[in-house]
Structures are given as C-alpha cells and as structure tokens.
Design an enzyme around this catalytic site. Structure first.
Site, mmCIF file in Angstrom:
data_model
loop_
_atom_site.group_PDB
_atom_site.id
_atom_site.type_symbol
_atom_site.label_atom_id
_atom_site.label_comp_id
_atom_site.label_asym_id
_atom_site.label_seq_id
_atom_site.Cartn_x
_atom_site.Cartn_y
_atom_site.Cartn_z
ATOM 1 C CG ASN A 159 -2.064 -0.979 1.063
ATOM 2 O OD1 ASN A 159 -2.995 -0.767 0.309
ATOM 3 N ND2 ASN A 159 -1.982 -2.091 1.791
ATOM 4 N NE ARG A 219 9.143 1.385 1.541
ATOM 5 C CZ ARG A 219 10.350 0.899 1.741
ATOM 6 N NH1 ARG A 219 11.404 1.490 1.231
ATOM 7 N NH2 ARG A 219 10.500 -0.216 2.448
ATOM 8 C CG ASP A 256 1.068 -8.743 1.870
ATOM 9 O OD1 ASP A 256 0.044 -9.449 1.686
ATOM 10 O OD2 ASP A 256 1.067 -7.763 2.639
ATOM 11 C CB THR A 279 0.349 0.169 5.211
ATOM 12 O OG1 THR A 279 1.265 0.594 4.194
ATOM 13 C CG2 THR A 279 -0.730 1.212 5.383
#
Length: 248
Positions: A10, A12, A99, A122
């Site tokens: 979200n 990088r 991820d 994040t």
C-alpha cells in the site's frame, strides 16, 4: 536468466532482480501512489529480465502493472493458486494477501517451520506457518505509522514525529512523549498478540520480523529471533522458480 520481482504494497512498491541462485544486486522502489506507465518506464530503463512476478495487495496498481508487462514478458500474478510449495489450511484462501503468501514461502525456505512472520508495513500482519508446512492464518493490526499518524491528524497541537528509539519512557517534550508512546506502546501490542498466537503453537516456533519498522520494534521484543529484510522478495523468488521453470 533473471526475473523481475515486484512487491506491491500500500505504501511502497519494491522491485528486485533474481534468478534461481538468489536475489541479485539491482533493486528499485516507487511510492505506490506514484506507480504509472511513466514511472515504470523510467525505473526499468536498461534493466534486463525474462519474466515478471507480481505480488500485489493494491488491485488498481496490480492491474496497471499487469497491462504494462502484458506484451513484453511472461507474467505471473501471485495468489493462492500459485505453486507455493506449501499447503493452505485456511477456509477462504482467496482472501489471503499475496504479501502474506510470499512471507509464508519465504520463511519456510529461509528459516524453516513452524514459524510466525511479523510484517511491519502499513498494517502489521502476523502469519503462521505450520510444520507441515501449511499456511494457517494470522492477525492483522494497524501499522506503527498509521497509529502514530492518527494522533497528528486528529489533534490540533500534536506534531508529526520521527519514529526512533526513545531515550526514556518519560518524555520531556511533546515529541519525546509521542515517540515513547508509539515505540513502547507498539512493542506492547506486538508482544500481546504474539503471546496469544504462541499459546496455540509448538515451543520450537521460529519468530521472524520483516518490513519497514521491523528493526526498530524488534530491538525490544526478545521473542523475535531474526529480522529479515528480504523475506518477502525471496518468497516471491521461490515462487518464481516454480512458475518460470514450469513455463519453459
């Protein structure tokens, strides 16, 4: 023959080259809101690769990148149907973020199982991999930046602060007080969640941290055995090994 790995989160988006032997030297980063045809062209000018694997939790940017790479290279979008090399013991696997799957693959390959991966981004995610190995599930909580930034956005007098190791728990200024609250408080959150998770796991469970704030928070959490900055990217690499070897 090298592949381009993309970890699209979200905040990088990280890029790396890799091959069957490991991650290579070239790396790149674009702030995720800035991902565009133009920024991709600029970053990748002169970079040679022969396959692209994207792990994304941002659908709009995932679709943009899928279109960008569609004609130039073999392309794979990581999800639960990818050749992960581990099982999935989860009722709705389509809900698992790319991820988190990459972290599960990475921890199995780099540290062994059973394991818990704490990814400080994040959001902070706790992902559990059984000895089988299989992805079991985990926990999602607000990230350190989100929690500390909330105070600045919702109060009139509290400033933005850099998140660094506090010198003392008793702040002698507003900034010091906010730093102590953020860092010490966040470590408490991590310890509390981890304690509950470990009640349901074997004693030999390995705990590894990754992500942007991992090194800072792990300093004060003795349960964390290692900080591994490349865990997610290397998880993507191991999936790429299976995907692109099958496509030859």
């Amino acid at each position: 023959m090298s592949w381009l790995l993309i970890d699209n989160s979200n905040t990088r988006t990280k890029f790396a080259l890799a091959d069957e032997s490991g991650l290579l030297e070239w790396r790149g980063v674009i702030a995720t809101p800035d991902i565009s045809q133009e920024t991709l062209l600029e970053l990748l000018q002169g970079v040679d690769y022969h396959g692209v694997l994207i792990g994304s939790v941002v659908p709009l940017k995932r679709d943009l990148m899928a279109e960008f790479f569609r004609d130039a290279h073999p392309l794979h979008l990581l999800d639960y149907r990818s050749p992960l090399g581990i099982g999935i013991d989860y009722p709705n696997p389509q809900q698992i973020g790319a991820d988190r799957l990459a972290n599960a693959v990475g921890v199995m390959a780099r540290h062994g199982t059973p394991a818990v991966v704490i990814d400080f981004g994040t959001a902070v995610t706790f992902d559990v991999v059984s000895a089988a190995p299989a992805y079991l599930g985990g926990v999602i909580a607000p990230g350190l930046g989100a929690m500390s930034g909330y105070l600045t956005r919702k109060t009139a007098l509290l400033p933005e602060v850099d998140l660094v190791e506090p010198d003392t728990a008793i702040g002698k200024s507003t900034v010091q007080a906010m730093q102590a609250g953020a860092v010490f408080g966040y470590r408490g959150l991590v310890r509390g969640i981890l304690a509950e998770i470990l009640k349901e796991l074997p004693e030999n469970t390995f705990i590894v941290a990754t992500g942007g704030d991992a090194a800072l928070i792990a300093k004060g959490v003795s349960e964390i055995s290692a900080v591994d900055r490349d865990l997610t990217l290397d998880g993507l690499r191991h999936v790429a090994c299976r995907v692109f070897s099958e496509s030859r």
